[in-house]
Design a protein around this motif. Structure first.
Motif: not given
Lengths: 486, 1040
Positions: A53, A57, A61, A257, A260-263, A266, A269-270, A273-275, B579, B689
């Motif tokens: 991670f 992460n 970046r 990885f 699923s969401v949360g697994n 990064p 997900s960056f 999903v999030n950015r 989560n 996980y």
């Protein structure tokens, strides 16, 4: 009831209550919320995910922007692109590394060295990897006293050279020796507990961990080759002689990885999903790949919306293209909704290291062969069709063949390694700072400590600076080169 | 009347020596003017030590010598009277209420009624008419501007949003700093439970309530604010921050049955919205862009061209200003509040049944509050003289709220909305969602504000039970034993949903939380009271008590991620549950022993000693008992020294020293492992996980030992009355020193841990508070009262741990604007980055390449939320049965970091951004030129200029919160008693009220009295939360 009886009863009850005992009543302060001891099988996945991670992460970046794999469009990545790191990276230093992978590795080593050395062996290798990220990014950092809680509340900052090489006077075991100690643990028999599915990389296979360990020695040795060529050469040569390192894509240290969401990883997900609007393909990397006729590979690394790559220049203030048309990290980093592995140490990296070592350190093996094997390994890894790989090699003989002076050849090797390290910005940045390749221009509108150079380290984080009197004060500026840098 | 009082006191002091003689028995009754019995009045045979107290029914019996001439009757709250008994054997005495504020009765610790005259510490009392019928839903709002020494800031005007209250500043680094709330002797929870749903966690949720919200303002008889720890030492640690002692209405008043029905209706409007420009519309760099959030597009009325984006395919695009598009998003809120109480009985046997239902629709769409309260209380005296009382209150509070905060909330998307976007049609036509329930909005990548409001709400459904039982017994006339058991328990079931396609949680989410809290208190109190003990002039009250306390909390959260079926919000619609799904339980217990000795000498000199020893479950068993004492004294020098004059009618000085110990939170003593997780709202990983568990060390190092923390408060004060108490002044100066604080102090993160729990640090609060009452005009029909109060608190963090100068306040914060505890600074400064300054010119450094500011230097003080001082002034006019009151308050200083302001500026929506929009701008500062700094001369467009000042955490978005405010206006009218009596009613009262009607903040273009995180230790942040609300309404109250 008679009046006087009531009176006596009240007085008696009063006296009894006032003088009652309460030792047991107060014995309720053991937490039901968290365990106070745990087996190694729940610590190991945490340290493994921790280093992965951290690698994928925010440090990724920032370093990917610095080496211009990507360009920041908005928010933090856009700031990193112009060297504004104000207030950043506490989460990485604290949460991901020192309080994450490192603190838990320390616990894992302490818990299991005697009874289950395989766990402590793995933990030492992972801890070495974690510390190498910290020192490669920040320079002198807490190392020999780090992660030990009350024992050292304000750990000393060890020098980069001491972290790599060790320093007997200061009682510092260097990264090379830490890896060797881990390898020795992996050789020990009599494990009370052995990892199974909790080893998410190698499923408890100690032989694969040894290959990873030896490959780590290659990585560390090459990193210190500018300043201690002798140790670099001997270390690499002895790993080559031992012939027990990562020499196939299937042996890569890839941390998987989940979808699923949360697994999810990064990068996914960056960026997905999030950015999704914060960063995209750098126009400069796009231009490099075009100049190398390498766009078939690029299409595995970055998306090609509507059949066209769209990059963005680093640091520019011009309007970014519409989000739907931006080239983003591609399928290789996505997998099934974010399940793609992060590639921490791989066959292609090892091949490039061996090529460079053969070239500049004179270790055994043919630099050109390693070079080509590295390119091929990466192309295969990211899923290019064999026909496409062959076609590329056939069409671009000057690119895939080392030629010219040693420096020319080195430039070729590191440029290809740089391409293969898309998604692992830290490694690409390490190589850039160590060799100066590929040659990168400053972004538009640079700022920060020194707008005239591409940063050679990141600034220490506020949390460490304000809580550790041993931290260098004032902090070194980001233009101060590391011990191993060119 | 004052003279009479003095005469009586004087005659008491000059008593002749008593003569022994044959006694006779005198019986009688002590009553108030309405004929209601007065219990516990002191009856003393004049000139002797012989005396007794009146019973619950007001009756007494006393032996007096045949030649005894008079009885001296005194009672707390009543004017002392001398009654002639020559030749009488039965008498009936009607007492007259004593002057307000000076001989006022107040309810202090443990429900003990005291004459304010006798107190050696500061309190301030508010009566029902100062609280009720003012349109306040949360009782803390009703206190705003009325109490000296108290700082109150509400989170916002969102329904149920919590309100922060600090009395005499903040004394604990990281523990609760709200005062203790006590209802009829029972401590109740005023906790704020936060729901951590979705990205942005607690920074972006609806603002939750502080649980004092569950108290019905209409049912309050009086509130007494005990300001220092001296006042509340008998309640233990939690009252170190002061206590708010609430006495609810009782049955049996005046010995008759009564039915009171009240009804009020009010409307609410969003208040303090920034003024917007309506000259430029959607786009950037002067070019129209229909998917932009900004208003940096072309000027309205500009000739459409391809270059300015207004001409597409040869056709001009629709482009016009919607001047009210932000304002119209906010709705007209309504509050209807209906309540009914039925009471009856007399002083011995009485009951009260009350019910209240409040229904509020908020100023934000899809927000509201519904609160139902039912209470039953009764008291009786059994035949064997055991006094028995009890009450049960059930509360159901439903709170519906919507998201705030930066990053795709309804509020972040509507605040600073681009000027040319019409939002209303989305609502009226329901087109904020597509046919499949997904988000529909012209601006891409963000949620339609209505979509957020209607599809991503947070609902809270709370059931609360408050019960108490009281058993009392008078062992002798001077000795009383009392046992009180109180239970406060609630369960708050919450549901936060995110629809599939929401920008924050695109996969959808259903978060179910069940929050349970309970507190049980048992208090056994033995009180001895004797007038004329050892000496005729000495009154003694002694009290010993024991408290058993247990507090339990449990939060269970189930989080269903990645919903399968749109629009279906049950946990079983999730596909990932790993989560956020969690459980947390705490249990803590405490046993306290306490004693209090109060001495009164000749009614003008008072001394009180208290002590308490607590034994707690949360400290190491060898260090879990700690003792804390207090002493206070009051001296009515005007009486003692006979200084009374027409100018100085009353004068009292007082002083106190109090120390309060405090234990630790539960479970601090063990090192633990926690479930593994990495990252934050931009990317995160959480174990398990798949089927693989992951744990790691907690970031906190447990202490090897731990002691209680202590706060010591020194206070001096004076109460003065002038011109027959037409003007009274109550002032206090205090110095509070908090030491050995139990904190999780930061350690070097490289140690592998973030904090360790230890005793450390020192913080001081010094303050002045003044309350001034002036009766400006008083005639038979007209009265004008002015009440003013002044509050100044100076807080200073003196030290933290060795080598540590900064500590983040626990709670949620954005990196870059972290509320902190910093040595040498007042509590709660916000730490962030500042633009570097050229030391020679003192000006900000500008990047010569770009013309905008250089990168900020982190870890500096961005803002200080602590106000310099505050003032409140209430004017009350009474004419016949009309009452007009209005309250202005003024807060000087205190800063707020406003993400809202930042948004309005960077999006080009604030009216200030339209001025000279098309001209070049130059940011103030210096640039490096030829090795030295010269004034900046680089021209940039207005957009660049304002965006350079519009970064969320920029120092340019720190605003001075100075504001004057018309807090409250109310007009009350009691129907003439003739009319009322004719209708067989007791009274009929009509009120019209308005709250937060007007404010003027000279240095902020928005209402700075907001605090996104509400009640708690984090203050001075506006993270794109709801604006404030103005409330206007009317109420009717009828008693029969």
């Amino acid at each position: 009831m008679k009046f006087s009886n009531i009176k006596n009863l009240v007085l008696l009850l009063t006296a009894g209550l006032l003088l009652g005992s309460c030792k047991k009543y107060l014995d309720v302060n053991s937490t039901p919320n968290n365990p106070t001891s745990v087996p190694p099988s729940v610590l190991l996945p945490n340290t493994t995910i921790g280093i992965a991670f951290a690698n994928g992460n925010d440090l990724n970046r920032a370093s990917s922007a610095l080496v211009q794999h990507i360009a920041g469009v908005a928010n933090q990545t856009a700031s990193y692109d112009v060297y504004n790191f104000s207030g950043a990276f506490d989460n990485q230093w604290n949460g991901e590394l020192y309080n994450g992978a490192i603190a838990n590795s320390v616990v894992l080593i302490n818990l299991d060295s005697a009874t289950s050395p395989i766990y402590s062996g793995i933990a030492k290798l992972e801890m070495a990897y974690a510390f190498s990220m910290v020192t490669d990014v920040w320079g002198d950092v807490p190392y020999s006293q780090a992660g030990q809680g009350l024992k050292f509340l304000t750990p000393r900052f060890d020098k980069v050279q001491d972290i790599y090489q060790g320093n007997a006077t200061l009682g510092i075991t260097g990264l090379l020796d830490l890896v060797k100690s881990g390898l020795a643990d992996l050789d020990k028999p009599n494990n009370a507990l052995k990892p199974t599915k909790d080893d998410i990389v190698y499923a408890g296979d100690a032989t694969k961990w040894k290959r990873f360990g030896n490959s780590l020695l290659l990585k560390f040795a090459m990193q210190m080759s500018n300043t201690n060529a002798a140790v670099a050469k001997s270390t690499i040569q002895s790993v080559i002689d031992g012939n027990n390192f990562i020499n196939a894509n299937t042996l890569d240290f890839d941390v998987p990885f989940g979808s699923s969401v949360g697994n999810q990883n990064p990068i996914y997900s960056f960026n997905y999903v999030n950015r999704p609007g914060d960063q995209m393909l750098s126009l400069r990397f796009l231009n490099l790949m075009r100049s190398l006729n390498d766009t078939v590979r690029l299409a595995r690394l970055f998306t090609k919306p509507n059949g066209a790559f769209t990059g963005y220049d680093n640091g520019t203030t011009t309007a970014a293209p519409a989000q739907a048309s931006r080239s983003q990290y591609g399928a290789y980093f996505v997998g099934t909704t974010g399940s793609a592995s992060l590639h921490l140490l791989t066959n292609y990296q090892v091949n490039f290291i061996l090529a460079e070592a053969a070239l500049v350190l004179g270790t055994t093996g043919d630099a050109n062969a390693y070079y080509q094997a590295g390119i091929k390994a990466h192309m295969q890894k990211i899923g290019m069709a064999d026909a496409d790989i062959t076609a590329y090699f056939t069409a671009n003989p000057t690119i895939v063949t080392l030629a010219g002076t040693t420096e020319d050849k080195r430039k070729q090797i590191i440029t290809q390694k740089y391409i293969s390290n898309v998604g692992n910005g830290i490694e690409a940045w390490n190589d850039y700072r160590r060799t100066g390749y590929p040659v990168l221009a400053l972004p538009n509108n640079p700022g920060g400590d020194d707008p005239t150079v591409i940063p050679t380290r990141l600034p220490y984080t506020n949390g460490e600076l304000s809580n550790n009197p041993n931290a260098p004060n004032p902090r070194p500026l980001v233009n101060v080169k590391l011990w191993w840098a060119k | 009347m004052r003279k009479l009082l003095l005469l009586l006191w004087g005659s008491m002091l000059l008593l002749p020596c008593l003569l022994f003689a044959q006694s006779r028995n005198i019986t009688g009754k002590i009553l108030d003017p309405e004929g209601k019995p007065i219990a516990n009045a002191s009856i003393l045979v004049k000139g002797t030590r012989t005396g007794t107290s009146s019973q619950m029914d007001g009756s007494f019996s006393v032996n007096a010598s045949p030649n005894a001439k008079a009885l001296v009757i005194s009672a707390v709250g009543w004017t002392t009277q001398e009654v002639d008994i020559a030749g009488k054997s039965t008498i009936s005495v009607s007492l007259v209420a004593s002057d307000k504020t000076l001989s006022e009765v107040v309810v202090t610790s443990l429900g003990i009624v005291r004459d304010k005259r006798s107190l050696g510490y500061a309190t301030q009392n508010l009566k029902a008419d100062q609280i009720a019928d003012k349109g306040s839903v949360n009782l803390i709002n009703a206190l705003q501007g009325q109490v000296a020494g108290v700082n109150i800031v509400g989170a916002s005007g969102s329904p149920g949003a919590s309100v922060n209250i600090n009395i005499r500043g903040i004394t604990s680094f990281t523990n609760n700093n709200q005062p203790l709330f006590v209802v009829d002797g029972i401590p109740i929870s005023n906790d704020v439970d936060r729901t951590n749903g979705g990205p942005n966690g607690t920074l972006g949720d609806n603002q939750p309530a502080n649980r004092a919200l569950d108290i019905d303002v209409n049912n309050i008889e009086s509130m007494n604010i005990l300001k220092g720890p001296a006042a509340a030492v008998l309640y233990g640690s939690r009252a170190a921050n002061g206590a708010i002692i609430i006495t609810t209405k009782k049955g049996g008043v005046g010995g008759r049955s009564e039915i009171v029905a009240g009804s009020s209706y009010s409307q609410q409007y969003a208040e303090g919205l920034p003024r917007v420009q309506n000259q430029y519309g959607q786009g950037s760099t002067g070019i129209y862009n229909p998917i932009s959030s900004n208003s940096w597009g072309p000027k309205f009325g500009a000739t459409p061209s391809v270059a300015n984006g207004l001409l597409v395919g040869g056709q001009p695009v629709a482009y016009q200003a919607y001047p009210n598009n932000i304002k119209d998003f906010f709705e007209t809120g309504t509050i209807s509040d209906n309540n009914l109480s039925i009471s009856g009985g007399d002083a011995k046997q009485n009951f009260l049944l009350s019910g209240a239902y409040l229904s509020q629709n908020g100023i934000l769409p899809n927000t509201g509050l519904k609160r139902t309260i039912v209470k039953f209380a009764g008291n009786t005296i059994l035949r064997n003289k055991i006094k028995l009382g009890g009450s049960i209150t059930f509360t159901n509070t439903l709170q519906n709220g919507i998201l705030g905060g930066n990053g795709n909330s309804a509020l972040s998307n509507v605040l600073g909305l681009t000027r040319s976007l019409d939002l209303t049609s989305y609502k009226t036509k329901g087109t904020y969602q597509n046919a499949d329930g997904t988000n529909n909005y012209q601006i891409t990548g963000v949620d339609n504000p209505y979509y957020d409001a209607y599809k991503n709400p947070l609902k809270s459904n709370l059931y609360r039970f408050l019960g108490s039982v009281n058993l009392g017994y008078d062992v002798t006339s001077w000795l009383n034993v009392n046992y009180r058991l109180g239970v406060d328990a609630y369960t708050d079931r919450r549901k936060q949903i995110f629809a599939i396609s929401s920008a924050r949680v695109p996969a959808g989410l259903d978060l179910e939380s069940s929050i349970f809290r309970s507190e049980v208190n048992g208090d056994l109190i033995v009180t001895a009271h004797k007038n004329g003990f050892l000496h005729p002039d000495l009154d003694v009250t002694a009290l010993v008590g024991q408290n058993i306390n247990q507090r339990v909390s449990q939060t269970i959260t189930a989080q269903a991620d990645a919903l399968a079926i749109p629009g279906y919000y049950q946990i079983n619609n999730g596909t990932v549950f790993s989560n956020g799904t969690a459980e947390s339980t705490t249990k803590r217990r405490l046993v306290g022993y306490y004693a209090q000795l109060s001495l009164a000498w000749k009614g003008y000199l008072f001394l009180e000693l208290t002590g308490r020893a607590d034994q707690t479950s949360t400290l190491p068993s060898n260090k879990n008992t700690y003792f804390y004492p207090s002493v206070n004294a009051g001296f009515v020098f005007t009486d003692a020294l006979k200084l009374n004059s027409d100018v100085l009618s009353y004068g009292k000085v007082r002083a106190s020293i109090a120390r309060v110990g405090n234990d630790a939170p539960a479970y601090q003593l063990q090192n633990t492992y926690v479930q593994g997780g990495y990252g934050n709202n931009v990317a995160s990983f959480n174990f398990p996980y798949g089927s693989i568990a992951g744990f790691g060390v907690s970031s906190r190092i447990a202490p090897t030992t731990l002691s209680p923390e202590f706060t010591t408060a020194y206070e001096v004060g004076a109460n003065l009355g002038f011109w027959k108490n037409r003007v009274t002044l109550d002032g206090a100066y205090y110095n509070t020193v908090s030491t050995a604080q139990i904190v999780n102090v930061g350690v070097a993160p490289s140690s592998g841990y973030s904090t360790r729990t230890t005793n450390t640090g020192k913080m001081t609060n010094k303050g002045v508070e003044l309350t001034l009452n002036v009766t400006a005009v008083q005639t038979n029909r007209f009265k004008w009262d002015i009440t003013g109060n002044f509050t100044k608190v100076v807080n200073k963090v003196v030290s933290l741990a060795d080598g540590i100068t900064n500590l983040s306040i626990p709670g949620s914060a954005f990196t870059g604007s972290i509320p902190s505890i910093r040595v040498g600074q007042p509590y709660g400064v916000i730490i962030g980055g500042l633009i570097p300054i050229d030391s020679a010119s003192g000006l900000r450094i500008i990047n010569a390449g770009t013309g905008v500011y250089a990168s900020t230097v982190a870890n500096q003080i961005l803002s200080n939320p602590n106000p310099e001082y505050s003032l409140g002034v209430t004017n009350t006019f009474k004419y016949k049965t009309f009452t007009l009151g209005f309250l202005f308050d003024f807060v000087k200083g205190g800063q707020i970091l406003s993400f809202t302001a930042a948004t309005y500026k960077s999006r080009g929506a604030w009216e200030g951004t339209a001025a000279n929009r098309e001209k070049p701008w130059i940011l103030p500062g210096v640039i490096l030129s030829g090795g030295k700094y010269i004034p900046n001369n680089i021209e940039v467009p207005a957009q660049t200029y304002w965006q350079a000042m519009g970064g969320l955490q920029s120092e340019f978005n720190v605003y001075d919160a100075t504001a004057v405010r018309l807090r409250n206006v109310s007009i009350g009218y009691d129907l003439p008693s003739k009319l009322v009596k004719a209708a067989k009613l007791n009274y009929v009262r009509l009120s019209v009220f308005a709250n937060n009607l007007w404010h003027y903040a000279p240095n902020a273009f928005f209402d700075p009295e907001v605090n996104t995180q509400g009640a708690g230790n984090i203050r001075g942040l506006d993270l794109q939360g709801s604006p404030n609300a103005t409330t206007v309404g009317a109420s009717l109250r009828v008693s029969l």
